[in-house]
Design an enzyme around this catalytic site. Sequence first.
Site, PDB file in Angstrom:
ATOM      1  N   HIS A   1       9.819 -94.290  -9.234  1.00  0.00           N
ATOM      2  CA  HIS A   1       9.014 -95.170 -10.080  1.00  0.00           C
ATOM      3  C   HIS A   1       9.928 -96.243 -10.672  1.00  0.00           C
ATOM      4  O   HIS A   1      11.145 -96.240 -10.416  1.00  0.00           O
ATOM      5  CB  HIS A   1       8.230 -94.382 -11.131  1.00  0.00           C
ATOM      6  CG  HIS A   1       9.056 -93.556 -12.071  1.00  0.00           C
ATOM      7  ND1 HIS A   1      10.091 -94.074 -12.833  1.00  0.00           N
ATOM      8  CD2 HIS A   1       8.999 -92.235 -12.381  1.00  0.00           C
ATOM      9  CE1 HIS A   1      10.614 -93.117 -13.578  1.00  0.00           C
ATOM     10  NE2 HIS A   1       9.981 -91.979 -13.318  1.00  0.00           N
TER      11      HIS A   1
ATOM     12  N   HIS B   1      13.337 -95.205 -12.342  1.00  0.00           N
ATOM     13  CA  HIS B   1      14.459 -94.948 -11.435  1.00  0.00           C
ATOM     14  C   HIS B   1      15.011 -96.264 -10.899  1.00  0.00           C
ATOM     15  O   HIS B   1      16.218 -96.458 -10.807  1.00  0.00           O
ATOM     16  CB  HIS B   1      14.013 -94.094 -10.233  1.00  0.00           C
ATOM     17  CG  HIS B   1      13.374 -92.790 -10.605  1.00  0.00           C
ATOM     18  ND1 HIS B   1      12.096 -92.469 -10.237  1.00  0.00           N
ATOM     19  CD2 HIS B   1      13.834 -91.743 -11.333  1.00  0.00           C
ATOM     20  CE1 HIS B   1      11.807 -91.256 -10.698  1.00  0.00           C
ATOM     21  NE2 HIS B   1      12.835 -90.799 -11.378  1.00  0.00           N
TER      22      HIS B   1
ATOM     23  N   CYS C   1      12.977 -75.351 -19.095  1.00  0.00           N
ATOM     24  CA  CYS C   1      12.055 -76.391 -18.602  1.00  0.00           C
ATOM     25  C   CYS C   1      12.376 -76.648 -17.140  1.00  0.00           C
ATOM     26  O   CYS C   1      13.486 -77.072 -16.814  1.00  0.00           O
ATOM     27  CB  CYS C   1      12.172 -77.688 -19.405  1.00  0.00           C
ATOM     28  SG  CYS C   1      11.245 -79.043 -18.629  1.00  0.00           S
TER      29      CYS C   1
ATOM     30  N   CYS D   1      13.315 -80.349 -16.305  1.00  0.00           N
ATOM     31  CA  CYS D   1      14.688 -80.729 -16.688  1.00  0.00           C
ATOM     32  C   CYS D   1      15.716 -79.909 -15.936  1.00  0.00           C
ATOM     33  O   CYS D   1      16.874 -80.272 -15.884  1.00  0.00           O
ATOM     34  CB  CYS D   1      14.971 -80.462 -18.163  1.00  0.00           C
ATOM     35  SG  CYS D   1      14.055 -81.451 -19.301  1.00  0.00           S
TER      36      CYS D   1
ATOM     37  N   CYS E   1       8.886 -78.917 -24.084  1.00  0.00           N
ATOM     38  CA  CYS E   1      10.138 -79.581 -23.712  1.00  0.00           C
ATOM     39  C   CYS E   1      10.197 -80.943 -24.396  1.00  0.00           C
ATOM     40  O   CYS E   1       9.238 -81.712 -24.337  1.00  0.00           O
ATOM     41  CB  CYS E   1      10.181 -79.753 -22.198  1.00  0.00           C
ATOM     42  SG  CYS E   1      11.377 -80.991 -21.685  1.00  0.00           S
TER      43      CYS E   1
ATOM     44  N   HIS F   1       9.890 -83.726 -21.430  1.00  0.00           N
ATOM     45  CA  HIS F   1       8.678 -83.806 -20.604  1.00  0.00           C
ATOM     46  C   HIS F   1       7.394 -83.461 -21.342  1.00  0.00           C
ATOM     47  O   HIS F   1       6.314 -83.612 -20.793  1.00  0.00           O
ATOM     48  CB  HIS F   1       8.832 -82.911 -19.372  1.00  0.00           C
ATOM     49  CG  HIS F   1       9.923 -83.369 -18.466  1.00  0.00           C
ATOM     50  ND1 HIS F   1      11.224 -82.938 -18.588  1.00  0.00           N
ATOM     51  CD2 HIS F   1       9.908 -84.267 -17.455  1.00  0.00           C
ATOM     52  CE1 HIS F   1      11.959 -83.535 -17.666  1.00  0.00           C
ATOM     53  NE2 HIS F   1      11.207 -84.348 -16.974  1.00  0.00           N
TER      54      HIS F   1
ATOM     55  N   LYS G   1       8.193 -92.972 -22.536  1.00  0.00           N
ATOM     56  CA  LYS G   1       9.035 -92.991 -21.352  1.00  0.00           C
ATOM     57  C   LYS G   1       8.149 -92.792 -20.136  1.00  0.00           C
ATOM     58  O   LYS G   1       7.388 -91.826 -20.067  1.00  0.00           O
ATOM     59  CB  LYS G   1      10.062 -91.854 -21.412  1.00  0.00           C
ATOM     60  CG  LYS G   1      10.991 -91.860 -20.202  1.00  0.00           C
ATOM     61  CD  LYS G   1      11.843 -90.603 -20.127  1.00  0.00           C
ATOM     62  CE  LYS G   1      12.751 -90.639 -18.902  1.00  0.00           C
ATOM     63  NZ  LYS G   1      13.218 -89.328 -18.496  1.00  0.00           N
TER      64      LYS G   1
ATOM     65  N   LYS H   1       6.342 -89.589 -13.900  1.00  0.00           N
ATOM     66  CA  LYS H   1       5.296 -89.122 -12.995  1.00  0.00           C
ATOM     67  C   LYS H   1       4.525 -87.969 -13.621  1.00  0.00           C
ATOM     68  O   LYS H   1       3.320 -87.866 -13.440  1.00  0.00           O
ATOM     69  CB  LYS H   1       5.932 -88.659 -11.685  1.00  0.00           C
ATOM     70  CG  LYS H   1       6.203 -89.804 -10.750  1.00  0.00           C
ATOM     71  CD  LYS H   1       4.962 -90.185  -9.981  1.00  0.00           C
ATOM     72  CE  LYS H   1       5.099 -91.620  -9.545  1.00  0.00           C
ATOM     73  NZ  LYS H   1       4.366 -92.014  -8.401  1.00  0.00           N
TER      74      LYS H   1
END
Length: 512
Positions: free
Chosen positions: A20, A23, A130, A133, A147, A150, A298, A301
Amino acid sequence: MGRDVFYITTPIYYPNDVPHIGHAYNAVATDFIARYHRLRGERVFHLTGTDEHGLKLQRAAEAAGMDPKTWVDEMEPRWREVWARLDIANDDYIRTTEPRHEAAVQQILQAVYDNGREDIYIGHYEGLYCVACEAYYTEDDLVRGNCPIHDRPVELLREENYFFRLSAYADRLLEYYEGTPSAIEPEVRRNEVLSLIQGGLQDFSISRTSFRWGVPLPWDPRHVCYVWFDALTNYITAAGYGSDPERFARLWPADIHLIGKDILRFHAVYWPAMLMAAGVEPPSQVWAHGYILVGGEKMSKTKLTGIHPFQLVDHFGVDSYRYYFMREIQFGQDGSFSWESMVDRHNADLANGLGNLASRVLAMLGSYFEGAVPEPTVEGAAADLPEVAAGAATRFQEHMEAVGLTPALGAVWDIVSRANRYLVEKEPWALAKDEERRGEVASILYAAAETLRILAVLISPIMPSAAGRLWEQLGMGDPLAAQRLPKAAGWGQLAPGTKTVKGESLFPRLDS
Ligand code: MSP
């Protein structure tokens, strides 16, 4: 032989999904820096790749009904195709499932295991984990029970693990960072790491018996090496650790590990300690950038806010894409992506700014001089353009050396603005009506065309494709790739008589 290569890395990305724009932000920034160093005449080694082991990948494969290797083989090309389209010129691409990497992981593990200090020992681990992670958290770390990264539930896991004695490295790490302040940038991240270390370090687990998708520990193959020891080692694998000592001496320590701030702890605490334990120097610098936010969060996905780079490149083109993210978001801070701001940037800086400058100058050269660069004969006609260009080129380089990617582009656009204003002040189109003022018109257009030549050089690390087209339109003989800073930014290198062509507009205007 000592170090003679500028070595820069991206993190290796998890190929459990497609890339995405978060990245790609990291990939473009790394490429921008790497290309700048090539432009400076340095040898550069730019490494990227995919992080293909671990529970997360195994589960993604299971969900797709495939074995992990088939799954990663299928996913990995979907990362490479994005880097190719984004003009990412990496020199190597590492996959952690490659034999060269598995060998290096076993070597570093064995080196630490054998270092005589029992830095690797066996124990049990129970904790809140998690999967996204690939990390354990304490109760305190969780946000609303989830988490912190996430925002998803964690799982309680218990198993026999080998551990790395990170707790023994706090003093050495502090000493190292106090003696080498540039080792973590920007400053806010350095302070974060220092207080983390001062708060005390806990040993971390480096192996698993609960799944098989990883590199077996050389002394106890019932265990597979667990993500961070495996993943971080990619940086030395590709540099020849354990396989090519001569190459390793030239490349290591890496100049910059460019990462997002979410993986700072692993890069600035785990990694240097692992290397110290193995008798290898820590990297010269870890540079942690901020997040691309979408709707204030942030982008990810897992939260379904992921935007694939192609969704934007199809509309804006690759040059505009690369430019936007580096210019719009102050590098080092978090910043929001929005379609509107991208259209505004494109139109203001590229279509009306640089693109308009180029098309006006090339069109006038065509109309008044049959495309040939005229001889500048009138002294002072260039006004302050040579000084503005020289000053901005110097600032551009200073910022780039300090990874100030956003102000570096600001410096280049100081030239664009000044040059556009210069044309408005000089009005060569009005002077051209008077045959007696041809010498002035020639001198003005020479200065403007020379400015474009310098701009093509300076934008080449961020917009390699547009820079190449501009270079061609200017009729330059020497390839752009052969230009070197600072020399190529010096005034007066455009030879009178050079045949320019108007060509296609560099950045067509977009509707909002
Ligand atoms: N595989 C690990 C890294 C191992 S490095 C030895 C990993 N992979 S990742 O695919 O999840 O993330 C790769 C990089 O992308 C990280 O630097 C991360 O910070 C970055 N980004 C992911 N989402 C991002 C944004 N929304 N914004 C900016 N960068 C982001 O972590």
